[in-house]
Design an enzyme around this catalytic site. Structure first.
Site, PDB file in Angstrom:
ATOM      1  N   SER A  22      -5.906   5.165  -2.898  1.00 29.65           N
ATOM      2  CA  SER A  22      -6.419   5.313  -4.256  1.00 29.65           C
ATOM      3  C   SER A  22      -7.944   5.334  -4.204  1.00 29.65           C
ATOM      4  CB  SER A  22      -5.962   4.137  -5.124  1.00 29.65           C
ATOM      5  OG  SER A  22      -6.712   2.986  -4.776  1.00 29.65           O
ATOM      6  N   LYS A  23      -8.537   5.431  -5.379  1.00 28.17           N
ATOM      7  CA  LYS A  23     -10.000   5.514  -5.464  1.00 28.17           C
ATOM      8  C   LYS A  23     -10.684   4.341  -4.767  1.00 28.17           C
ATOM      9  CE  LYS A  23     -10.649   8.462  -9.416  1.00 28.17           C
ATOM     10  NZ  LYS A  23      -9.788   8.385 -10.578  1.00 28.17           N
ATOM     11  N   ARG A  24      -9.988   3.204  -4.737  1.00 29.52           N
ATOM     12  CA  ARG A  24     -10.574   2.033  -4.081  1.00 29.52           C
ATOM     13  C   ARG A  24     -10.912   2.319  -2.623  1.00 29.52           C
ATOM     14  NH1 ARG A  24      -7.185  -1.637  -2.965  1.00 29.52           N
ATOM     15  NH2 ARG A  24      -5.399  -0.386  -3.590  1.00 29.52           N
ATOM     16  N   HIS A  25     -10.210   3.261  -2.031  1.00 32.32           N
ATOM     17  CA  HIS A  25     -10.437   3.564  -0.617  1.00 32.32           C
ATOM     18  C   HIS A  25     -11.547   4.595  -0.416  1.00 32.32           C
ATOM     19  CE1 HIS A  25      -6.189   2.100  -0.668  1.00 32.32           C
ATOM     20  NE2 HIS A  25      -6.642   1.413   0.342  1.00 32.32           N
ATOM     21  N   GLY A  26     -12.223   4.978  -1.486  1.00 35.22           N
ATOM     22  CA  GLY A  26     -13.294   5.968  -1.343  1.00 35.22           C
ATOM     23  C   GLY A  26     -12.883   7.295  -1.955  1.00 35.22           C
TER      24      GLY A  26
END
Ligand code: GLU
Ligand code: ZN
Length: 487
Positions: free
Chosen positions: A252-256
């Protein structure tokens, strides 16, 4: 054409992300490997969330990745329209068939009522799914609901027993129908749901293999029930595993960065992304990592797709991008560099011949050191700016040494006298000068590097000197001297 037909069916509710790109890539490779066709179908029946801008962005990313389709938007084809929003009549026709055959029935429950029923079921420890309340309404009861002005949704009547998904990647997966409640196939606004529209379209578009993300596996038994109810022939199914971040949670966006557009803007090359994405779930053997497109087309088969989750590793992607950059010829790389440099305001978007020569020279010396095209901006900005911006640490460490001012003054005189001014002649003079004053070459070169580039790390200093040219080098030595006097 082999008769094999696959499709990529994005919902235009955002950008093309890594997962979608991997799905379309597998479909594309499967089509190209088998001599089949890839169909692009836009699943835009969620009126609230679908946008034209998303459709454009997705198409843009596909084109950028170099993944072409044989039928669909832009190219057309015999099985269109390829936008689901233009196929509503077709869905209506098949919905009517399901009503006639008794497989579909109108449900008059409002969202509020359904919500209440769900809560009540949970309070009583029962499963929260649809109760089947409207399954067996009599014609009079239906008329009464209609008279209240209620607009029904259509639900599919799920039978008893079990539904088996025969999946090319996962093998047989058995679903017990008792856990699947009567699902909606047409919403009360008249739009079909994904499950229903996909079955109708995949059949009418003669899709032979459905290759899609694992998260759709729970939808597949519902779709199979509809295929059977409509008397349609089943396609083959292949569900590709999830993509996880390094921490083993869903990517997800948390991973970049997760959208393909972000990678393009960050200076990744399409070939590098394609090569990286294919390895998310597919491997040819234990060793080979780098594959040309031709090689992928030749080697890609579904039996080498893993059912285990794939781990997205941005560092490996970065490494691979660096590899592809080094493989790219300098002229092509220069074109890409101009894009990034001009966006950063460092060069004009249509550089003059003189500017172009300089950009080419910069690209040639940075090529081995960069991992994204954007790194040319990060590592080479000083070639194009009027002044250098000093890295504070580098300035303190190398320019505040007490021998530097006198050395710079003399060095400048020597540089001014050099002709022709190139990497060989300047190297000779600078090394000779170091010897003359009894210093190690590094004691001259390190401060000079900071004066010319602003930093302590750069490509080979003599190459830098040659590209900057005599005037700029002398000016930068002067500015460094000026700055030292102001301390
Ligand atoms: N529109 C669906 C999605 O984007 C398509 C799923 C499928 O391939 O069947 O997830
Ligand atoms: Zn109902």
């Amino acid at each position: 054409m082999s008769g094999i037909r696959v499709r990529f069916a994005p919902s235009p509710t955002g950008y093309l992300h890594v997962g979608g790109a991997r799905t379309v890539l597998f479909n594309w490779l499967f089509a190209r490997h088998t001599g089949g066709s890839l169909i692009l179908r836009i699943e835009d029946t969620d009126v609230e969330r679908s946008t034209e801008a998303s459709t454009d962005a997705i198409i843009d990313s596909l084109q950028w990745l170099g993944l072409d389709w044989d039928e669909g938007p832009i190219v057309g084809g015999d099985y269109g329209p390829y936008f689901q929003s233009e196929r509503l009549d077709i869905y209506r026709e098949y919905a009517d068939k399901l009503i006639k055959s008794g497989y579909a029935y109108p449900c008059y429950c409002t969202p509020e009522e359904l919500n209440e029923a769900r809560k009540a079921a949970m309070r009583q420890g029962k499963p929260p799914g649809y109760s089947g309340k409207c399954r067996d309404l009599s014609p009079e009861e239906r008329r009464a609901k209609e008279a209240e002005g209620r607009r029904p949704a259509l639900r599919f009547r799920v039978g008893e027993g079990e539904t088996v998904v025969k999946d090319l990647i996962r093998g047989e997966v058995i679903f017990r129908n008792e856990f699947i409640d009567d699902f909606i196939i047409v919403k009360s606004d008249g739009y079909p749901t994904y499950n229903f529209a996909a079955v109708v379209d995949d059949t009418l578009m003669k899709i032979t293999h459905i290759i899609r993300a694992d998260e759709h596996l729970p939808n597949t038994p519902k779709q199979i029930m509809m295929y059977k109810a409509l008397g349609f022939e089943l396609p083959e199914f292949a569900h590709v595993s999830m993509i996880l971040g390094k921490d083993k949670t869903k990517l997800s966006k948390r991973h970049g960065a997760t959208s393909i557009t972000q990678y393009r803007d960050a200076g990744y090359l399409p070939d590098a992304l394609v090569n990286y994405l294919v390895l998310l779930g597919w491997a040819y053997d234990a060793e080979q990592q780098i594959f040309s497109r031709e090689e992928l087309i030749e080697k890609f088969t579904l039996d080498k797709v893993s059912k285990n989750p794939a781990i997205f590793d941005p560092d490996k992607l970065l490494w691979m991008n660096g590899y592809y950059i080094r493989e790219t010829d300098t002229d092509s790389l220069t074109k890409l560099a101009i894009d990034h440099l001009s966006k950063a305001g460092l060069v004009s978007s249509e550089p003059s011949d003189e500017e172009l020569t300089k950009i080419q020279a910069v690209v040639a010396i940075l090529k081995e050191r960069i991992r994204t095209v954007r790194d040319i901006v990060n590592q080479g900005d000083f070639f194009f700016t009027e002044e250098v911006t000093f890295d504070e640490e580098a300035f303190q460490e190398f320019l505040t040494r007490n021998y530097v001012p006198e050395m710079f003054r003399e060095l400048k005189v020597r540089l001014e006298a050099i002709s022709p001014f190139n990497r060989q002649t300047t190297e000779q003079v600078i090394r000779g000068y170091a010897k003359e004053i009894g210093r190690k070459a590094g004691e001259v070169i390190h401060p000079l590097r900071v004066a010319l580039t602003g930093r302590s790390v750069s490509p080979g200093i003599f190459e830098v000197i040659e590209i900057l040219g005599k005037d700029t080098c002398c000016k930068r030595i002067d500015s460094a001297l000026r700055k030292l006097r102001q301390l």
